[in-house]
Design an enzyme around this catalytic site. Structure first.
Site, PDB file in Angstrom:
ATOM      1  CG  ASP A  26      -1.693   1.242   1.418  1.00  0.00           C
ATOM      2  OD1 ASP A  26      -1.912   1.936   0.400  1.00  0.00           O
ATOM      3  OD2 ASP A  26      -2.107   1.528   2.559  1.00  0.00           O
ATOM      4  CG  ASP A  30      -6.035   3.217   0.636  1.00  0.00           C
ATOM      5  OD1 ASP A  30      -5.116   2.359   0.707  1.00  0.00           O
ATOM      6  OD2 ASP A  30      -6.751   3.351  -0.366  1.00  0.00           O
ATOM      7  CG  ASP A  34      -1.607   1.632  -3.578  1.00  0.00           C
ATOM      8  OD1 ASP A  34      -0.423   1.286  -3.740  1.00  0.00           O
ATOM      9  OD2 ASP A  34      -1.980   2.404  -2.664  1.00  0.00           O
ATOM     10  CG  ASP A 103      -7.505 -12.302 -13.255  1.00  0.00           C
ATOM     11  OD1 ASP A 103      -8.355 -13.024 -13.799  1.00  0.00           O
ATOM     12  OD2 ASP A 103      -6.901 -12.619 -12.208  1.00  0.00           O
ATOM     13  CG  ASP A 217     -12.328 -15.447 -12.858  1.00  0.00           C
ATOM     14  OD1 ASP A 217     -11.578 -15.846 -11.960  1.00  0.00           O
ATOM     15  OD2 ASP A 217     -13.561 -15.257 -12.682  1.00  0.00           O
ATOM     16  CD  GLU A 270     -10.267 -19.985 -11.657  1.00  0.00           C
ATOM     17  OE1 GLU A 270     -10.105 -20.155 -10.445  1.00  0.00           O
ATOM     18  OE2 GLU A 270     -11.066 -19.142 -12.114  1.00  0.00           O
ATOM     19  CG  HIS A 344      -6.668 -14.963  -5.950  1.00  0.00           C
ATOM     20  ND1 HIS A 344      -6.266 -15.721  -7.036  1.00  0.00           N
ATOM     21  CD2 HIS A 344      -7.948 -14.595  -6.206  1.00  0.00           C
ATOM     22  CE1 HIS A 344      -7.271 -15.795  -7.896  1.00  0.00           C
ATOM     23  NE2 HIS A 344      -8.300 -15.123  -7.417  1.00  0.00           N
ATOM     24  CG  ASP A 345      -9.615 -18.011  -5.766  1.00  0.00           C
ATOM     25  OD1 ASP A 345      -9.904 -16.900  -5.289  1.00  0.00           O
ATOM     26  OD2 ASP A 345      -9.756 -18.308  -6.966  1.00  0.00           O
TER      27      ASP A 345
HETATM   28  O1  TEU Z   1     -12.306 -18.521  -8.891  1.00  0.00           O
HETATM   29  C1  TEU Z   1     -13.194 -19.573  -9.124  1.00  0.00           C
HETATM   30  C2  TEU Z   1     -13.745 -20.205  -7.904  1.00  0.00           C
HETATM   31  O2  TEU Z   1     -14.855 -20.652  -7.929  1.00  0.00           O
HETATM   32  C3  TEU Z   1     -12.902 -20.293  -6.695  1.00  0.00           C
HETATM   33  O3  TEU Z   1     -12.717 -19.054  -6.150  1.00  0.00           O
HETATM   34  C4  TEU Z   1     -13.466 -21.134  -5.619  1.00  0.00           C
HETATM   35  O4  TEU Z   1     -14.501 -20.460  -5.018  1.00  0.00           O
HETATM   36  C5  TEU Z   1     -12.365 -21.389  -4.640  1.00  0.00           C
HETATM   37  O5  TEU Z   1     -11.463 -22.229  -5.271  1.00  0.00           O
HETATM   38  C6  TEU Z   1     -12.831 -22.007  -3.353  1.00  0.00           C
HETATM   39  O6  TEU Z   1     -13.085 -23.339  -3.498  1.00  0.00           O
HETATM   40  C7  TEU Z   1     -12.258 -17.393  -9.684  1.00  0.00           C
HETATM   41  C8  TEU Z   1     -11.392 -16.348  -9.010  1.00  0.00           C
HETATM   42  O7  TEU Z   1     -10.093 -16.819  -8.923  1.00  0.00           O
HETATM   43  C9  TEU Z   1     -11.999 -15.993  -7.701  1.00  0.00           C
HETATM   44  O8  TEU Z   1     -11.210 -15.127  -6.944  1.00  0.00           O
HETATM   45  C10 TEU Z   1     -13.347 -15.376  -7.977  1.00  0.00           C
HETATM   46  O9  TEU Z   1     -14.016 -15.155  -6.770  1.00  0.00           O
HETATM   47  C11 TEU Z   1     -14.219 -16.268  -8.852  1.00  0.00           C
HETATM   48  O10 TEU Z   1     -13.527 -16.833  -9.945  1.00  0.00           O
HETATM   49  C12 TEU Z   1     -15.333 -15.461  -9.458  1.00  0.00           C
HETATM   50  O11 TEU Z   1     -14.823 -14.551 -10.375  1.00  0.00           O
END
Ligand code: TEU
Length: 600
Positions: A26, A30, A34, A103, A217, A270, A344-345
């Site tokens: 950041d 804030d 960023d 993305d 995505d 993805e 990130h997921d």
């Molecule tokens: O992710 C697809 C998705 O369904 C995963 O986030 C899933 O929910 C996670 O693996 C938990 O099991 C993509 C993106 O990477 C994610 O950040 C978004 O929220 C999602 O699509 C919707 O755009």
């Protein structure tokens, strides 16, 4: 194979680094990361040696799903900066020979995107941009919603991946719209050629600005089958089984390929869903069809997951190996794999697949060794190179993620789950927010991420695990990553060698060879990884034992900290290690990783 026959591509030789901008750095205080914050850290990326940055969405967005709900594809989110900042970032990366992959989120938009605003108003041109349907007679079907006109149920039984029905009722249009994700993420209707045209033009616009590719995505969800059928065997009522790899998905992607993917861009799709059939995978990657460089499948990400966020499943190393072995085998002739264990997921890989206690450092290095010596392109998620761990979430109000909060709140309100406390361990292990706590730059307050109040908690272990400490210590996880990244530049076999797994059924050791035979001779790697906190003996087959191999890399050299008994271990003796390979008899210490190399 003659050396010139190697199918060389820049994106096969690359290492990708993923940035989640909200949590990276950041610059304006804030509390939210960023783009100027990323610019401040360009030399950091350069020092690590990565070749590509994949930048999670930075477009205009009301942030129902942290930027995965886009309201303007051609503008930068205010919180992240301006288009001029973005241009500075692109130039700064390119000056350092680092490519930029953006993305692409086009399965859905935000409900605040002007297309949706116009579509909901029934404007002719936009009428059919989304999936609008009439409701059903609630008495005639066995599903329902808590919204919509009295006596009406949604058009089908599909459930959103983020909890609740996959349909929301819109008062203005007086109809239901489909949203596989949050209600603020309506699905675009790709059957409409105008939608496809808009997307292709937007992609072209970004390519003209100089980007080097797209991460796409949930791109395998863009085609939905005729009639949107229910599926009682799908935990999402059909939303998952019917939308993944739908009937026209290859048609749409080949059209995209033909229209906009006219260079050697890096494109990685993805692909949601439990187990992708390999023939689909090959079509996604076939240059004469969809032409993607790579895909992200979820098979290994589902191994430890129960059906819901608050459920876990026991898994075994042999299952993890089987996933990677299947994918290497499936794509070895045609296609190319991506290699990732977190993003990130997903929870942090060292907490999930390694040991984030006594062997955090060793196991972080071991997992890194795996990702960088399998065949495919490695993806590093920010902080992975420090061995960052999951966050010790203790109460519901520490979470920010829509995909954690929504399903959990719904389950609690429906009585399926008693309380957060009752499922704390599993939610803590599964939540996407583990990945989203700020990057740990230093031991200072808020880990040097921000001068303000961070939007999500900083892991208290930043006093120990942080960039400053890692860079100062030559034996750190960070330095190990640098070594792994540079191996790729030095040895063709690391990138292009054939992969041959050993002992596929073993639940403790993952061992394999990589072999590249060219006119120059045969280069080979022997990789042995101990996925346990105990010492283990590995008897190698005769053809793998080798007299003239050297140890390229290992995670126990020099100042290794702990042995099986938790005591300080003597330094790794390079001769002993070479002798062990010659005898075909390895003794691997807890979470030990070794990479041998020989050439004949
Ligand atoms: O992710 C697809 C998705 O369904 C995963 O986030 C899933 O929910 C996670 O693996 C938990 O099991 C993509 C993106 O990477 C994610 O950040 C978004 O929220 C999602 O699509 C919707 O755009």
């Amino acid at each position: 194979m003659p050396t010139e026959d190697i199918d060389r591509r820049w994106w096969k030789e690359a290492v990708v680094y993923q940035i989640y901008p909200r949590s990276f750095n950041d610059a304006d205080g804030d509390g939210i990361g960023d783009i100027p914050g990323i610019v401040e850290r360009l030399d950091y990326l350069d020092a690590l040696g990565v070749d590509v940055v994949w930048l999670c969405p930075v477009y205009d967005s009301p942030n129902a799903d942290n930027g995965y709900d886009i309201s303007d594809y051609r503008a930068i989110m205010d919180e992240f900066g301006t288009m001029a900042d973005w241009e500075t970032l692109l130039d700064g990366l390119h000056d350092r020979d680092i490519k930029l992959v953006m993305d692409l989120v086009v399965n859905h938009t935000s409900d605040e995107h002007e297309w949706f605003v116009k579509s909901r108003a029934g404007e002719d041109e936009y009428d059919d941009y989304y999936w609008w349907r009439e409701g059903r007679d609630a008495d005639a079907v066995d599903w329902s919603a808590t919204e919509g006109p009295e006596g009406e149920a949604p058009p089908n039984a599909w459930k959103s991946f983020f909890g609740g029905p996959a349909w929301a009722y819109d008062d203005e249009r007086e109809a239901w719209y489909l949203h596989l994700f949050d209600r603020k993420q309506p699905d675009l209707n790709w059957e409409n050629p105008d939608v496809r045209e808009e997307v292709f033009e937007m992609m072209e616009w970004w390519f003209e600005k100089g980007i080097d590719g797209f991460r796409m995505d949930v791109i395998n969800l863009i085609s939905k089958p005729e009639g949107l059928p229910n599926d009682p065997d799908d935990p999402f009522g059909g939303a998952m089984s019917q939308s993944t790899n739908g009937p026209r998905v290859h048609e749409y992607l080949s059209e995209m390929n033909e229209r906009v993917l006219d260079r050697e861009y890096l494109t990685v799709g993805e692909m949601l869903g439990p187990k992708m059939p390999m023939d689909h995978a090959r079509r996604y990657l076939d240059p004469d069809e969809d032409g993607l460089s790579m895909l992200f499948h979820f098979e290994h990400m589902l191994l430890d997951r129960g059906e819901d966020l608050w459920k876990r499943r026991d898994w075994d190393l042999s299952e993890l190996k089987a996933v990677f072995n299947r994918w290497d085998e499936g794509l070895k002739e045609d296609g190319w794999n991506s290699l990732y264990l977190n993003n990130h997921d997903q929870p942090r890989m060292v907490s999930r697949f390694g040991n984030d206690g006594a062997y955090r450092r060793e196991s972080a290095k071991l997992l890194a060794t795996l990702l960088h010596t399998l065949r495919g392109t490695p993806y590093i998620y920010q902080g992975e190179e420090l061995g960052m761990t999951n966050y010790p979430f203790d109460s519901l109000d520490e979470f920010r993620d829509v995909d954690t909060l929504n399903p959990l709140r719904e389950a609690v309100s429906e009585g399926e789950v008693e309380s957060f406390e009752a499922v704390k361990e599993a939610v803590r292990a599964n939540s996407r927010d583990n990945a989203r706590t700020p990057m740990q730059w230093s031991a200072e307050e808020h880990a040097g991420f921000t001068d303000g109040e961070p939007w999500i908690g900083v892991n208290p272990n930043h006093d120990e695990i942080n960039v400053e400490a890692e860079r100062a210590d030559p034996e750190s996880v960070w330095h190990y990553y640098r070594d792994l990244i540079s191996l790729r530049d030095e040895y063709d076999v690391v990138v292009y060698g054939d992969y041959e797994p050993l002992f596929p059924d073993d639940g403790t050791v993952w061992a394999y060879t990589r072999t590249l035979a060219t006119d120059a001779g045969t280069e080979r790697l022997v990789v042995a990884l101990n996925f346990s906190s105990s010492e283990v003996a590995v008897g190698l087959p005769d053809e793998v034992a080798s007299d003239d191999a050297t140890l390229l890399l290992g995670n126990y050299d020099a100042a290794s900290e702990v042995d099986a008994a938790g005591d300080t271990d003597p330094d790794l003796d390079v001769d002993t290690v070479a002798d062990e390979l010659a005898a075909g008899d390895l003794r691997l210490r807890p979470w030990e990783a070794r990479v041998y190399h020989d050439s004949t």
